[in-house]
Design a protein around this motif. Structure first.
Motif, PDB file in Angstrom:
ATOM      1  N   ARG A   1     -24.748 -33.317 -38.436  1.00  0.00           N
ATOM      2  CA  ARG A   1     -24.671 -32.085 -39.017  1.00  0.00           C
ATOM      3  C   ARG A   1     -26.184 -31.602 -39.656  1.00  0.00           C
ATOM      4  O   ARG A   1     -26.582 -30.752 -40.055  1.00  0.00           O
ATOM      5  N   PHE A   2     -27.055 -32.766 -39.357  1.00  0.00           N
ATOM      6  CA  PHE A   2     -28.635 -32.588 -39.575  1.00  0.00           C
ATOM      7  C   PHE A   2     -29.359 -32.231 -38.380  1.00  0.00           C
ATOM      8  O   PHE A   2     -29.200 -33.430 -37.494  1.00  0.00           O
TER       9      PHE A   2
ATOM     10  N   LEU B   1     -25.600 -32.896 -50.113  1.00  0.00           N
ATOM     11  CA  LEU B   1     -25.419 -33.070 -48.838  1.00  0.00           C
ATOM     12  C   LEU B   1     -24.945 -34.401 -48.207  1.00  0.00           C
ATOM     13  O   LEU B   1     -24.805 -34.511 -46.960  1.00  0.00           O
ATOM     14  N   ALA B   2     -24.575 -35.300 -49.299  1.00  0.00           N
ATOM     15  CA  ALA B   2     -24.158 -36.606 -48.602  1.00  0.00           C
ATOM     16  C   ALA B   2     -22.957 -36.532 -48.008  1.00  0.00           C
ATOM     17  O   ALA B   2     -22.414 -37.737 -47.258  1.00  0.00           O
TER      18      ALA B   2
ATOM     19  N   THR C   1     -23.112 -24.601 -54.362  1.00  0.00           N
ATOM     20  CA  THR C   1     -22.546 -23.352 -54.169  1.00  0.00           C
ATOM     21  C   THR C   1     -22.811 -22.758 -52.853  1.00  0.00           C
ATOM     22  O   THR C   1     -21.819 -22.056 -52.302  1.00  0.00           O
ATOM     23  N   LEU C   2     -24.047 -23.185 -52.097  1.00  0.00           N
ATOM     24  CA  LEU C   2     -24.315 -22.524 -50.896  1.00  0.00           C
ATOM     25  C   LEU C   2     -23.156 -23.128 -49.930  1.00  0.00           C
ATOM     26  O   LEU C   2     -22.696 -22.677 -48.768  1.00  0.00           O
ATOM     27  N   ARG C   3     -22.760 -24.555 -50.075  1.00  0.00           N
ATOM     28  CA  ARG C   3     -21.726 -25.221 -49.177  1.00  0.00           C
ATOM     29  C   ARG C   3     -22.273 -25.465 -47.755  1.00  0.00           C
ATOM     30  O   ARG C   3     -21.446 -24.742 -46.903  1.00  0.00           O
ATOM     31  N   PRO C   4     -23.391 -25.737 -47.421  1.00  0.00           N
ATOM     32  CA  PRO C   4     -23.807 -25.625 -45.998  1.00  0.00           C
ATOM     33  C   PRO C   4     -22.740 -26.788 -45.252  1.00  0.00           C
ATOM     34  O   PRO C   4     -22.589 -27.710 -45.859  1.00  0.00           O
TER      35      PRO C   4
ATOM     36  N   ALA D   1     -26.107 -19.680 -44.813  1.00  0.00           N
ATOM     37  CA  ALA D   1     -25.396 -19.911 -46.218  1.00  0.00           C
ATOM     38  C   ALA D   1     -26.396 -19.492 -47.372  1.00  0.00           C
ATOM     39  O   ALA D   1     -25.710 -19.049 -48.369  1.00  0.00           O
ATOM     40  N   ALA D   2     -27.639 -19.378 -47.188  1.00  0.00           N
ATOM     41  CA  ALA D   2     -28.681 -18.989 -48.165  1.00  0.00           C
ATOM     42  C   ALA D   2     -29.111 -17.409 -47.847  1.00  0.00           C
ATOM     43  O   ALA D   2     -30.110 -16.777 -48.535  1.00  0.00           O
ATOM     44  N   ALA D   3     -27.961 -16.480 -47.124  1.00  0.00           N
ATOM     45  CA  ALA D   3     -28.458 -15.244 -46.861  1.00  0.00           C
ATOM     46  C   ALA D   3     -28.801 -14.194 -47.924  1.00  0.00           C
ATOM     47  O   ALA D   3     -29.455 -13.275 -48.071  1.00  0.00           O
TER      48      ALA D   3
END
Length: 206
Positions: free
Chosen positions: A174-175, A167-168, A139-142, A122-124
């Motif tokens: 997912r972690f 991230l909540a 904005t990255l929406r991981p 997502a941070a590419a």
């Protein structure tokens, strides 16, 4: 950032250093003191990892051991099978400070690992390692957050990371926490690293 005095105090015959270690003046001092210095490029693919292994083995006079390691690495990679998670968006969090997270963008070992398991980064769009605040994370929406274990103390532990507002909404699966050298080392355990990361992402989808 290295200091020649500390290295020379250990009385090495040879120093192996990654390409991004420095400053260059330190290596000039080591060479002037009669220490052999070998600089190694940071691998960003299985092929580059195998070249690094072979290079280290040759430098140490153990080419057969390097060839054996590379055979085992290739066998492990060949046995993994294809993986792809095109519907997911992963980030690798390297640390945190001042309310921001340090995430891995393009041309990093972390980005290369995500590519190997078919998990879009997502941070590419970010170059290297960059600090990102909560607004940037939104904005990255991981959908999958990968953390090397050395980063956890700076993040307030896994609970501290999970409670970040951006991230909540992610479930605990997912972690993904991985041993730092396994995740980022790109060395003889690369096959194991890819297998573990792919399995963790697959679990996150259940």
């Amino acid at each position: 950032t290295l200091a020649a005095e500390g290295i020379l105090a250990m009385r090495p015959d040879r120093v192996l250093a990654s390409a991004h270690a420095g400053p260059d003046a330190v290596f000039m001092q080591l060479a002037a003191a009669g220490v052999a210095v070998t600089r190694l490029d940071d691998p960003r693919s299985p092929e580059q990892a195998q070249r690094m292994i072979a290079q280290v083995a040759d430098v140490l006079g153990r080419p057969e051991a390097g060839a054996s390691l590379n055979r085992r690495l290739q066998q492990r990679l060949d046995g993994l099978g294809p993986t792809a998670f095109p519907e997911e968006r992963g980030i690798v969090v390297m640390g945190g400070q001042g309310g921001q997270l340090l995430v891995a963008g393009q041309s990093t070992a972390a980005d290369a690992m995500l590519q190997l398991v078919g998990l879009p980064n997502a941070a590419a769009a970010l170059p290297g390692y960059r600090p990102v605040g909560d607004e940037g994370l939104l904005t990255l929406r991981p959908t999958v957050v990968v953390v090397p274990d050395h980063a956890l103390p700076a993040l307030g532990g896994l609970d501290g990371l999970r409670h970040r507002p951006a991230l909540a909404g992610l479930t605990p699966t997912r972690f993904v926490v991985m041993e730092s050298l396994l995740l980022l080392g790109m060395g003889p355990r690369l096959g194991e690293a890819v297998q573990n990361l792919a399995a963790a992402v697959a679990t996150a989808q259940r």
